[in-house]
Design an enzyme around this catalytic site. Structure first.
Site, short mmCIF file in Angstrom:
data_model
loop_
_atom_site.label_atom_id
_atom_site.label_comp_id
_atom_site.label_asym_id
_atom_site.label_seq_id
_atom_site.Cartn_x
_atom_site.Cartn_y
_atom_site.Cartn_z
CD GLU A 93 -1.78 -2.37 1.42
OE1 GLU A 93 -0.67 -2.61 1.93
OE2 GLU A 93 -2.62 -3.26 1.18
CG HIS A 102 -10.76 -5.95 6.87
ND1 HIS A 102 -9.65 -6.27 7.58
CD2 HIS A 102 -10.47 -6.28 5.58
CE1 HIS A 102 -8.73 -6.78 6.77
NE2 HIS A 102 -9.21 -6.81 5.55
C1 LIG Z 1 -2.43 -4.51 4.33
C2 LIG Z 1 -3.46 -5.30 3.64
N1 LIG Z 1 -3.60 -5.18 2.31
C3 LIG Z 1 -4.54 -5.88 1.67
C4 LIG Z 1 -5.35 -6.73 2.34
C5 LIG Z 1 -6.45 -7.49 1.61
N2 LIG Z 1 -6.05 -8.90 1.53
C6 LIG Z 1 -6.42 -9.77 2.46
S1 LIG Z 1 -5.74 -11.25 2.24
C7 LIG Z 1 -4.95 -10.75 0.84
C8 LIG Z 1 -4.09 -11.71 0.09
C9 LIG Z 1 -3.01 -12.21 0.96
O1 LIG Z 1 -2.26 -13.14 0.28
P1 LIG Z 1 -1.22 -14.03 1.07
O2 LIG Z 1 -0.42 -13.15 1.97
O3 LIG Z 1 -0.49 -14.82 0.08
O4 LIG Z 1 -2.09 -14.93 2.01
P2 LIG Z 1 -3.16 -16.05 1.55
O5 LIG Z 1 -4.48 -15.37 1.48
O6 LIG Z 1 -2.75 -16.60 0.26
O7 LIG Z 1 -3.12 -17.04 2.65
C10 LIG Z 1 -5.22 -9.43 0.58
C11 LIG Z 1 -4.71 -8.66 -0.56
C12 LIG Z 1 -5.20 -6.81 3.73
N3 LIG Z 1 -6.00 -7.57 4.47
N4 LIG Z 1 -4.24 -6.11 4.36
#
Ligand SMILES: Cc1ncc(C[n+]2csc(CCOP(=O)(O)OP(=O)(O)O)c2C)c(N)n1
Ligand SMILES: [Mg+2]
Lengths: 337, 326
Positions: B62, B131
């Site tokens: 971000e 959130h």
């Molecule tokens: C700082 C932040 N940015 C964006 C999000 C939205 N978001 C939640 S989970 C996710 C994907 C995360 O991917 P990863 O770290 O690979 O974990 P996975 O879901 O694959 O277990 C996103 C973009 C968030 N929760 N926090």
């Protein structure tokens, strides 16, 4: 340390798998608090393989897909499921839910809905362990997506610089929501970054839980002795990102291929083929686990809603006054008129 | 463009698509905005229309997303960056508050930062403490940042088009509870001017000043109150910076009573600022203290029961108005 024989590892992975399936059911039944539920099906070997090498007193943080890790560290599935349903009997009294579950008694410093949000706390926990001479390590579990966050690199640098008893575990399920790892970074060999900071680091295939457990054992021993570590576990996110995501961004052929990397089935097959357990024994074990996890749904559904007044509790220490509710304040002000 | 029955979500998409068609320098960037189509579907299919060069999927970074938008805006592009949840604004705060907001001023007026940062906030999905927040106060507390918060389908479209014409950085905060709301949109109609509030209901007894989703709660409450003989006007601010006090002042001077409604936590929030302003500017006309009906000073729980009761409801607005007239 726990028993890291394959039958034990299998049992723990089966418990995670079945628990996650029941979370899916809770959602379908309309009994979960919302739909932001992230299942760790396909990633069981990462949670179980690493956690099997941790000890009582070790601390950890998880990301939003952390049910399996918490279970593997000894969580009570009833209280977990109740928390996921937003009930008073849950681990966090219905305030945290799936993405913000924690239990200080088990060393769980908190799941996190902020990608990367839980990572730096392990640096502090590592400092604390060393200062108190507790012999504990602290482990940050996070997804591949968190490698996009600068705070990971700040944390790894500090851990290496100060030789802290800390481990970073990156569960690389190939996706952050709809973005495949190669669409998010030009160098998907994630452990190379950790090497650059001076950590002990490697990537392990998550298909064989014993491989993960073995890799974790070496790195954790090192971390306890002041050589912080990074472990990437390669796996595949079997289902959508959260409960409502049908994964339109990847095709069925890819999913079918990805789901072949199934650490639970793999361990089961191996137990049978090596004669360690019979199919009948395994069926009986699976049935016991299913019963345990069914009971967690019953426990959650039967649980009470939190008391309304509880929403003002725990903003501050219980010794302090609670925030004044808006209604009370309005009554006070308007009574003067 | 034809008059159409559409949703808040689709009105936003239409605004983006039209702006991108009209101006090649407009780009969209953020997490999941391309192939996935946006976490809440606002940018769906834009990547098909405009390609990966202009609809850019980013890593989960971000601070760098916002910082890159700043640099792009300083060098000739019109970036629309997306922050998936306003709750992540903390991670971008340096780039927003120390960079985007201050570049024009610090550098003696040499250059502006004409970027839009779209995001969404508010309660309603059991999404929990990280959130579900309403963080517009952070933005309003930072000179140099403009702030738009559409409550209606019309404004989703027109305010976004207008935001894309601003010379300065605009925070554009949508409400997650409004995306599926349907209404008629005339894209060619002359919109209310940028920075001008709208009086959505007239009533001589009480002025309810609000914005974003609470506009709908206030309108529902005003309807109930009217049946009890209390006539409230409802003001939708639309933008919080610029703040249109000229629309509020005469209404309050006539009614003598004002209520500010906001989903954000009460203390030091937008409602606090509005209440102070009304009290200062209309003091001699007020019959009652200006009351704030705002979010409780607590985090949002995942429990739907606690979540719903942490923020103003139509019932709370009605109850409060009744007490003012008791
Ligand atoms: C700082 C932040 N940015 C964006 C999000 C939205 N978001 C939640 S989970 C996710 C994907 C995360 O991917 P990863 O770290 O690979 O974990 P996975 O879901 O694959 O277990 C996103 C973009 C968030 N929760 N926090
Ligand atoms: Mg991932």
């Amino acid at each position: 340390m726990k028993n890291t024989t394959l039958p034990e590892l299998y049992k723990d992975m089966r418990r995670v798998r079945t628990f996650e399936e029941r979370v899916g059911e809770l959602f379908v039944r309309g009994q979960s608090a919302g739909s932001m539920l992230h299942l760790s099906i396909g990633e069981e070997s990462a949670a179980v393989g690493v956690c099997a090498q941790m000890r009582d007193g070790d601390t950890f943080t998880t990301h939003h897909r952390g049910h399996g890790i918490f279970l593997a560290r000894g969580a009570d599935p009833n209280r977990m499921m109740a928390e996921i349903a937003g009930k008073e009997s849950g681990y966090c009294a219905g305030k945290g839910g799936s993405m913000h579950i924690a239990d200080m008694g088990l060393g769980h410093l908190g799941a996190n809905a902020i990608v990367g949000g839980g990572i730096p706390a392990v640096v502090g926990a590592g400092l604390s362990a060393r200062h108190r001479n507790s012999g504990a390590i602290s482990v940050a579990f996070f997804g591949d997506g968190a490698t996009g966050q600068g705070i990971l690199y700040e944390s790894m640098n500090m851990a290496a610089l100060w030789k802290l008893p800390v481990m970073f575990v990156c569960i690389n399920n190939q996706y952050g929501m709809g973005t495949r790892i190669d669409q998010a970074t030009a160098n998907p060999n994630l452990h190379e970054r950790a090497l650059a900071f001076g950590l002990a680091a490697r990537t392990v295939d998550g298909l064989e839980v014993e491989d993960v457990a073995e890799a974790a054992a070496g790195l954790i021993d090192g971390a306890r002795a002041g050589k912080p570590a990074f472990l990437a576990v390669d796996c595949y996110r079997f289902f959508g990102h959260a409960r409502k995501d049908k994964s339109p961004y990847r095709d069925e052929a890819e999913e079918a291929e990805g789901r072949k990397k199934d650490p639970v089935l793999r361990a089961r097959d191996k137990l049978i083929s090596t004669g360690l357990m019979s199919e009948a024994d395994l069926d009986a074990l699976d049935a016991r686990v299913a019963e345990e996890m069914d009971a967690s749904i019953d426990f959650a559904v039967a649980g009470k809603e939190p008391q309304m007044q509880s929403m003002f509790r725990d903003v501050y220490d219980p010794s302090q006054p609670e925030p004044e509710p808006v209604r009370t304040r309005l009554d006070r002000i308007l009574a003067q008129g | 463009m034809a008059v159409q029955e559409t949703t808040y979500r689709d009105a936003l998409r239409l605004a983006l698509s039209e702006a991108m068609t009209a101006d090649d320098s407009v780009i969209v960037m953020g997490e999941e905005v391309g192939r996935y189509g946006g976490a809440y579907g606002v940018t769906r299919d834009l990547i098909k229309e405009f390609g990966e060069e202009r609809v850019i999927d980013t890593p989960i970074s971000e601070a760098a997303i916002v910082g890159a938008a700043v640099g792009a805006a300083m060098t000739g592009l019109r970036p629309v960056a997306e922050l998936m949840y306003v709750d992540f604004i903390g991670m971008t705060m340096d780039q927003l508050a120390n960079q985007a907001a201050k570049i024009r001023y610090m550098f003696g007026g040499q250059i502006g930062v004409p970027m839009v940062l779209r995001t969404q906030g508010g309660t309603g999905r059991s999404a929990g403490a990280q959130h579900s927040q309403s963080l517009e106060g952070y933005v309003m507390h930072t000179p140099g940042l403009r702030l738009a918060m559409p409550a209606t389908v019309e404004d989703a479209y027109h305010l976004l088009r207008q935001s894309l014409r601003q010379p300065d950085p605009v925070l554009f905060i949508e409400h997650k509870g409004l995306y599926t709301m349907k209404s008629t949109l005339d894209p060619d109609a002359e919109p209310a001017p940028w920075g001008k509030a709208k009086v959505l209901r007239d009533g001589a007894d009480l002025v309810i000043v609000t914005y974003s989703r609470q506009v709908h709660h206030a309108l529902a409450a005003a309807e109930t109150l009217a049946s009890e003989g209390i006539h409230a006007s409802v003001v939708d601010l639309r933008t919080l910076n610029p703040l249109d006090f000229d629309t509020i002042r005469p209404l309050v001077e006539t009614a003598g009573r004002a209520m500010v409604v906001s989903e954000a936590v009460m203390t030091c929030g937008v409602a606090a600022e509005l209440s102070a302003r009304i009290t200062e500017e209309c003091f001699d006309f007020l019959e009652d203290p200006v009351v704030r009906v705002a979010g409780e000073d607590i985090p949002i729980s995942v429990s739907p029961l606690l979540e719903q009761n942490s923020v103003p409801t139509p019932d709370l607005i009605v109850e409060t108005a009744r007490k003012m007239f008791a």
